[in-house]
Design an enzyme around this catalytic site. Structure first.
Site, PDB file in Angstrom:
ATOM      1  N   HIS B  88       0.616  -1.560  -0.107  1.00 41.89           N
ATOM      2  CA  HIS B  88       0.285  -0.511  -0.422  1.00 41.89           C
ATOM      3  C   HIS B  88       1.049   1.145   0.159  1.00 41.89           C
ATOM      4  O   HIS B  88       1.660   0.967   0.860  1.00 41.89           O
ATOM      5  CB  HIS B  88      -1.255   0.204   1.322  1.00 41.89           C
ATOM      6  CG  HIS B  88      -1.659   1.007   1.420  1.00 41.89           C
ATOM      7  ND1 HIS B  88      -3.090   1.098   0.305  1.00 41.89           N
ATOM      8  CD2 HIS B  88      -2.449   2.521   2.141  1.00 41.89           C
ATOM      9  CE1 HIS B  88      -3.386   2.584   0.517  1.00 41.89           C
ATOM     10  NE2 HIS B  88      -2.742   3.071   1.047  1.00 41.89           N
ATOM     11  N   SER B 128      -2.650  -6.652   5.816  1.00 45.30           N
ATOM     12  CA  SER B 128      -1.461  -5.869   5.832  1.00 45.30           C
ATOM     13  C   SER B 128      -1.763  -4.690   5.652  1.00 45.30           C
ATOM     14  O   SER B 128      -2.082  -4.283   4.455  1.00 45.30           O
ATOM     15  CB  SER B 128      -0.625  -6.918   5.962  1.00 45.30           C
ATOM     16  OG  SER B 128       0.285  -5.789   6.429  1.00 45.30           O
ATOM     17  N   GLY B 130       0.520  -2.472   5.549  1.00 44.64           N
ATOM     18  CA  GLY B 130       1.301  -2.239   4.430  1.00 44.64           C
ATOM     19  C   GLY B 130       1.281  -2.858   3.245  1.00 44.64           C
ATOM     20  O   GLY B 130       2.439  -3.026   2.390  1.00 44.64           O
ATOM     21  N   GLU B 131       0.407  -3.961   3.030  1.00 45.87           N
ATOM     22  CA  GLU B 131       0.503  -4.624   1.936  1.00 45.87           C
ATOM     23  C   GLU B 131      -1.126  -4.154   1.366  1.00 45.87           C
ATOM     24  O   GLU B 131      -1.100  -3.078   1.014  1.00 45.87           O
ATOM     25  CB  GLU B 131       0.397  -5.829   1.929  1.00 45.87           C
ATOM     26  CG  GLU B 131       1.891  -6.621   2.540  1.00 45.87           C
ATOM     27  CD  GLU B 131       1.927  -7.768   3.510  1.00 45.87           C
ATOM     28  OE1 GLU B 131       1.604  -8.725   2.433  1.00 45.87           O
ATOM     29  OE2 GLU B 131       2.053  -8.179   3.858  1.00 45.87           O
ATOM     30  N   MET B 132      -2.094  -4.993   1.639  1.00 45.56           N
ATOM     31  CA  MET B 132      -3.444  -4.733   0.661  1.00 45.56           C
ATOM     32  C   MET B 132      -4.304  -3.305   1.455  1.00 45.56           C
ATOM     33  O   MET B 132      -5.176  -2.743   0.855  1.00 45.56           O
ATOM     34  CB  MET B 132      -4.243  -5.278   0.951  1.00 45.56           C
ATOM     35  CG  MET B 132      -3.359  -6.346  -1.043  1.00 45.56           C
ATOM     36  SD  MET B 132      -3.948  -8.395  -1.438  1.00 45.56           S
ATOM     37  CE  MET B 132      -4.972  -7.542  -2.277  1.00 45.56           C
TER      38      MET B 132
END
Lengths: 334, 334
Positions: B88, B128, B130-132
């Site tokens: 993200h 997460s 930091g991810e999706m």
């Protein structure tokens, strides 16, 4: 398309923009079986295959994370499903990502027509700092480190091999294969009276008469390839002059390209600013004659449609969705 | 895999980690024709089809822009071609994005084994930040606004319909179909002596003897599903304890999951930190017995390979790439 045809389309587009009350007829409504390619970049099977790989390859971006297919996602009608696109750093862009479907039939590319061909268009987002943020020379150097790409470019473009121009040429050739075909509408126009509902048939009549859609959405691609100000509201603080930025003629202020209506159910949200989420909202917009009256196209005025007529128009537009465009994900070279 | 088999694999993995000089034999080298699914989530054709749609759908992320396929890109060996993943906001993640290929044969998932199944794994990156960066409840509400998804979930999971658990169940079922098959190595082991080069055959002998690869890369999937510290350097300032974070046993400090070697040519860069770009660099790493000696696995020590032996090992690993896994891009519902 040769130069004379190309120029004719441009001249016709401008003519249409300023020609109040023009009443074209809807003939040639079936998609042609072949897309016309430019003499400077004839389509070949090798180019299509290479262009497809490049279209899906995130290494075309500066971050190596964004491919053409990220914002022109085959799963989402070759657009991204967002009102406005995202680019490098996931920052919001100024406009909606247009679909690739039937872009091959467009004359000028981008919402504001700033590229005269698919080849020129392809070079834009790759280099734009807000989109793919890539330096063309670095891109060529980077791809030259991938032996399979070097071989494919030499096979496909024996004269120049791997160049930025040929990256764009290959992508454009691939894009010319992304065509909406065999929609219920096409089946109906080809003689199958049962292919669409009575509501859709009434919608098509309205489209060509009372609703005046045909003034801009003409021919098999349902686009005049022209630019029109249809009275859309912008977000607070946003001023987007559209085509006027590149051709400062008053009538073009706030004018944007007429999109194709082929496969239109797949590529929402709609409009250059992605402000409408569905076809019903679009019909409401035209029915009330637009919102922003400044420099509004003379084609736009309140329509006085009944609720049933609105439904019919939507039913018609839904018949323009063709067979799924099948794309096998390419395996990219390491 | 039933519970007893599952536990056996776990116990065996830990046994292997601490068992110096263990010498397994390489049997059962051909990929099984069927992937074993868990009793709690039996594979069905409907689940696979729905899971594929979800895997490709960027609306699973908070931004509606990142799909599972963004970082596990079928075009790039179901990974992303980056040393460390992006998430993200396009911010760099801490580790390399592992491939989905043959993940179905893994026991614990993620580089640090923090998920006990593909089902649990699938839920991680979606949530997460930091991810999706997605909220599971919001995701369910969002997908419930898409009638075609509601219908598909009810058809596929008649009992619960559209839930976050079933999103993960469907994705896991799809992932179980992503299997490397029919590699030159498989053809050779099935009797076609001409399927691989003599160099690759010598490489396989070295793999099982002098080079000691077999100590961790065992069986048809060339992974013991265990966790090992193989002495990798980290970037300046980075401390990554790996498996130890979730199971604080000294031997697991700096230990990461043994990846499959199937389709290994497709999914570089390599290692949990993506520090090696090609197979040659990996062979050099093992030949010098690793770099960081702190808590190094007893399996790792200098090998004294000749230049020809190194080439043979690489030639062998290249024979593990199977037929392209064909994926037709799904058309997603609006």
């Amino acid at each position: 398309m040769d130069k004379i045809q190309f120029l004719s389309v441009i001249i016709l587009s401008f003519f249409l923009i300023e020609c109040k009350g023009f009443k074209p007829t809807q003939d040639n409504l079936i998609t042609p079986s072949e897309v016309v390619d430019p003499a400077t970049n004839p389509t070949t099977p090798d180019k299509i295959a290479l262009g497809k790989m490049l279209f899906f390859d995130p290494r075309l971006s500066g971050s190596n994370w964004i491919s053409c297919a990220t914002c022109h996602n085959p799963s989402l009608g070759w657009s991204d499903g967002l009102s406005k696109g995202l680019g490098h750093g996931m920052l919001k862009l100024g406009r909606n990502s247009p679909t690739i479907i039937n872009a091959s039939f467009g004359a000028l590319q981008f919402w504001d027509g700033r590229a005269p061909s698919l080849e020129e268009q392809a070079k834009g987002p790759i280099q734009s700092p807000g989109e793919m943020n890539q330096n063309p020379e670095e891109l060529v150097q980077e791809l030259k480190k991938i032996p399979a790409y070097v071989d494919l470019f030499h096979k496909t473009f024996p004269k120049e091999g791997l160049t930025f121009d040929n990256i764009a040429n290959a992508i454009a050739s691939f894009e010319r294969t992304i065509v909406s075909k065999n929609s219920p509408f096409d089946k109906w126009r080809s003689g199958d009276a049962t292919a669409v509902s009575d509501s859709a048939k009434r919608g098509f009549d309205l489209f060509n008469s009372k609703a005046k859609c045909i003034l801009c959405h003409q021919g098999f691609n349902f686009s005049d390839n022209g630019f029109h100000n249809i009275g859309l509201k912008e977000e607070e603080g946003v001023i987007d002059v559209g085509r006027f930025e590149h051709l400062p003629i008053k009538v073009l202020k706030g004018a944007f390209k007429t999109p194709t209506l082929r496969d239109i159910t797949l590529s929402g949200p709609y409009m250059h600013n992605g402000m409408y989420n569905n076809l019903e909202e679009i019909v409401e917009h035209y029915d009330r004659g637009g919102d922003n009256k400044e420099n509004l196209s003379p084609n736009i005025s309140p329509l006085g449609l009944s609720e049933e007529e609105k439904k019919d128009l939507v039913a018609f537009m839904k018949t323009l969705t063709g067979d799924p465009i099948t794309v096998l994900v390419p395996r990219l070279p390491q």
